[in-house]
Design an enzyme around this catalytic site. Structure first.
Site, mmCIF file in Angstrom:
data_model
loop_
_atom_site.group_PDB
_atom_site.id
_atom_site.type_symbol
_atom_site.label_atom_id
_atom_site.label_comp_id
_atom_site.label_asym_id
_atom_site.label_seq_id
_atom_site.Cartn_x
_atom_site.Cartn_y
_atom_site.Cartn_z
ATOM 1 N N CYS A 404 0.887 -1.159 -0.061
ATOM 2 C CA CYS A 404 0.057 -0.041 -0.031
ATOM 3 C C CYS A 404 1.004 1.251 -0.069
ATOM 4 C CB CYS A 404 -0.974 0.071 1.203
ATOM 5 S SG CYS A 404 -2.175 -1.306 1.111
ATOM 6 N N GLU A 406 4.444 1.170 2.218
ATOM 7 C CA GLU A 406 5.230 1.023 3.119
ATOM 8 C C GLU A 406 6.783 1.024 2.425
ATOM 9 O OE1 GLU A 406 2.707 -2.459 2.768
ATOM 10 O OE2 GLU A 406 2.118 -0.481 2.575
#
Length: 760
Positions: A404, A406
């Site tokens: 997502c 990170e």
């Protein structure tokens, strides 16, 4: 079942070899990049050694209304008669739950936190450029040299009794995996040659012979041209996702920078045109899109039908020397993204202060089409985050973002997501003296009846004690799980392509990589901030509500207390409006979360860090959390990522980014911000320029990430009402896009409820 006396690494390697030699080889009509995860497109394996599906699970995924997996009668019979009996009590999922403490199990089942590794293997990692410079034979040579050092008496030799050291077993397992992938490619070459011999169309025959030539060369050797580079990556990708069902699956990272030399060489020597390169890239996009994530088990299988593998390709960013990384292939990739409109691979741009405005404007032009890609990251902040965590500047610049949002050092780090922490549920527990009203259990310590608190600081001290309690439980459980995977479920193939596993002679799951990070993700930032703000304002500062009135309203989900609910909703300083009264509380609980987790040691020689995202977990966490002091009804979704509460940002998107800028994003491993605009707002050159300026401004203020939905709530409601007319509608959910009509009703409603900005 056939293994006798094999060590864990060799068992996994021999399993991998058996799969590579036995998997169905599928070459689809017209394709140029070959290799499937399953026996055909959209097919996927299960991994019973990790999480063994029950017969009920198989029935659920076969019959569910949205995104079903067809389970053949033969597959079901095999599960019933062979797989389930063999793996009963032996799967990683069962071993994990068997070793967790009662307090961990209670917190997990109550929705205090989730645990990723009970469904998927660790493996949040991204490839760097090494596979474009080395083939599997080169890796084997490195492994054999390391083995010679290990057995020469100079470095961890086998003892005098002839017992092979764990280091040697791991290295030998890596070599087995490299040879297995070469054999997998050879089988595709053989299949392509057989198809070519029977092919009547001269063009397709030529393509098939070229496919065979490519597969004979890669992955055994380093790629020589653009086509081979793409096929090399894809074989490595299939190897990783076949070995284990890794969470936030593998992806090529800075694909534009990796492909640039091959692209320029092809243009120079006349063996490649821009259109040919674009077609090959689009073939790769189709391969990504045709690889669904393995189906989940238990309740998660029923609730999470639309998960992709979260492959997230980085574009732009910085080169290792700190110069701008945007190149011709970057724009080519943006054209592919624009034309294909596929869910996978997900894409992002890495925007630095050095990135040209043309690059940002081209990305914004795609964004305003309204299907959720690409997302946008602050490349300078990503480097700052990684350097703060202890990475070298060079490794940080070659890193980026994946899944997502990170951050990680590509090709050199295992940065493992262990699960989400329900920040709002912890506040609910605090307001009930450690008791969970939903389950009727005393989950946390007794920290006092809130009615006895005379200052906000007393309340926050109780909240701190509860947070400490649950974070400690979570980390103790994580440490057990890390050890289980290190000893029981190594990943020797993944270890081959991640520095410094070969040099260390240690597995990816056992601390072999250069960097080993464990992340815990905070969820519900906006809801928690507004709830704390409501308590501070109405109970302590203004005295407009007594504790009895507030707690009574929460206990009844505001039944008969609508006036109180409206007071909380509309007379409370709300996060996302550039209001220091609320934003200071956001900083306060952010500092608490950071202080409780940051720098704590994991079992692999690395550290714990924090990030803020929710994927779809804010919906699940809402379903287990009662009414909250911000006026939210019981069981409704929490706020997503670091976004404000749905509908609470009333001063426009500039106020949102100013609120978010008060968070120190450099102390995280990623934050996720969703914004929603009406299409009309972004029309024309003016709309495009305003969007670009908003992004630049947010990043200048220190933001990490932003992504957009460009659609009206009315259009989403129409799709909800008449899904048959809107099957192609794609929206941004979290760190990924999905077809709106394939989402659950709760998730659809949450996206509809997100603040719809009509002005800058």
């Amino acid at each position: 079942r056939d293994a006798r006396g094999l060590s864990a690494p060799m068992l996994r390697a021999e399993t991998f070899r058996r799969l590579m030699e036995g998997k169905t080889v599928c070459i689809n009509e017209g394709e140029l990049i070959v290799g499937e995860r399953g026996p055909s497109p959209r097919g996927t394996p299960t991994f019973p050694e990790l999480c063994c599906h029950s017969l009920q699970d198989l029935d659920v995924i076969d019959s569910r209304e949205k995104i079903s997996f067809r389970v053949s009668p033969e597959a079901r019979r095999t599960y019933e008669e062979e797989i389930i009996p063999f793996w009963r009590g032996r799967s990683m999922r069962e071993m994990i739950f068997a070793q967790m403490t009662p307090e961990w199990l209670d917190a997990y089942r109550s929705g205090i936190f989730t645990e990723f590794m009970e469904q998927r293997a660790p493996g949040h990692t991204v490839l760097d450029g090494k596979v474009y410079r080395k083939g599997m034979l080169d890796f084997i040579a490195e492994i054999e040299a390391r083995l010679r050092a290990a057995t020469s008496g100079t470095d961890n030799p086998a003892d005098g009794g002839g017992i092979v050291s764990p280091q040697e077993e791991e290295l030998r397992a890596m070599a087995v995996c490299c040879r297995a992938l070469i054999r997998f490619a050879d089988r595709h070459a053989e299949a392509a040659e057989a198809l070519a011999s029977a092919e009547a169309d001269p063009q397709r025959r030529s393509e098939l012979l070229r496919i065979a030539e490519v597969c004979r060369h890669v992955p055994a050797h380093a790629p020589r041209d653009f086509w081979e580079a793409l096929q090399m990556y894809w074989f490595v990708h299939l190897g990783v996702v076949t070995e284990l069902n890794t969470w936030d699956s593998f992806n090529p990272g800075h694909l534009d920078q990796h492909l640039e030399p091959f692209y320029c060489q092809g243009l120079t020597d006349g063996t490649l045109t821009r259109e040919q390169a674009k077609e090959l890239l689009e073939c790769l996009w189709v391969k990504f899109n045709n690889q669904p994530a393995p189906p989940k088990v238990g309740v998660t299988a029923a609730e999470s039908g639309t998960y992709t593998d979260f492959a997230n390709i980085n574009n732009g960013g910085l080169r290792v020397d700190g110069t701008d990384g945007v190149n011709e292939v970057t724009y080519l990739l943006l054209d592919v993204i624009d034309e294909m409109h596929l869910l996978q691979p997900s894409s992002n741009i890495q925007l630095s202060t050095q990135s040209p405005d043309l690059f940002l404007r081209r990305a914004c032009d795609i964004i305003r089409q309204g299907w959720g890609q690409p997302s946008v990251f602050n490349a300078d902040m990503v480097v700052e985050e990684l350097v703060r965590q202890g990475k070298s500047v060079e490794d940080a610049r070659q890193g980026g973002t994946s899944g997502c949002v990170e951050t990680g050092a590509f090709g050199k780090e295992a940065y493992i997501l262990t699960g989400y922490l329900n920040l709002v549920k912890v506040l609910e527990i605090t307001l009930n003296d450690g008791f969970d009203p939903r389950t009727g259990k005393q989950l946390g310590p007794h920290t006092g009846d809130p009615r006895t608190f005379t200052t906000f600081d007393e309340l926050f001290a109780a909240f701190r004690a509860q947070m400490q309690h649950f974070v400690d439980i979570k980390i103790r459980g994580n440490n057990v799980i890390e050890q289980l995977y290190a000893t029981q479920m190594p990943a020797p193939f993944l270890s081959v392509v991640i520095d410094d596993c070969i040099a260390n002679g240690r597995d990816y799951n056992a601390g072999g990589p250069r960097y080993n990070t464990t992340y815990i993700m905070g969820t519900g930032t906006g809801t928690l901030t507004d709830s704390l703000s409501a308590i501070k304002r109405h109970v302590f500062d203004d005295g407009t509500l007594t504790w009895d009135a507030l707690l009574g309203a929460l206990a009844t989900d505001f039944e008969g207390c609508e006036e109180t609910r409206q007071l909380l909703l509309n007379r409370t300083p709300r996060f996302g409006n550039d209001d220091d009264a609320a934003d200071d509380l956001m900083r306060r609980h952010f500092d608490l979360f950071f202080d409780l987790i940051e720098g704590r040691p994991n079992t692999k020689g690395g550290e714990y860090h924090v990030n803020y995202l929710s994927t779809t977990c804010h919906v699940y966490f809402g379903e287990v959390t009662g009414a909250t002091p911000d006026g939210r009804h019981a069981w409704q979704p929490l706020s997503d990522g670091v976004s404000p509460v749905q509908g609470a940002a009333r001063n426009g998107p500039t106020a949102v980014i100013r609120s978010l800028a008060k968070m120190d994003h450099s102390r995280t491993g990623g934050t996720l911000l969703n914004l929603k605009f009406t299409p009309r707002l972004l029309e024309g050159d003016t709309g495009l320029e305003r969007l670009a300026q908003l992004i630049r401004s947010y990043f200048q203020l220190g933001g990490h990430h932003v992504q957009f939905n460009v659609i009206t709530a009315d259009a989403l409601r129409a799709a909800q009402e008449h899904p048959e007319q809107h099957r192609d509608l794609i929206v941004r959910v979290a760190g990924y896009s999905d077809f709106f009509c394939d989402l659950t009703r709760a998730l659809q409603d949450e996206i509809i409820a997100r603040t719809e900005h009509t002005t800058f």
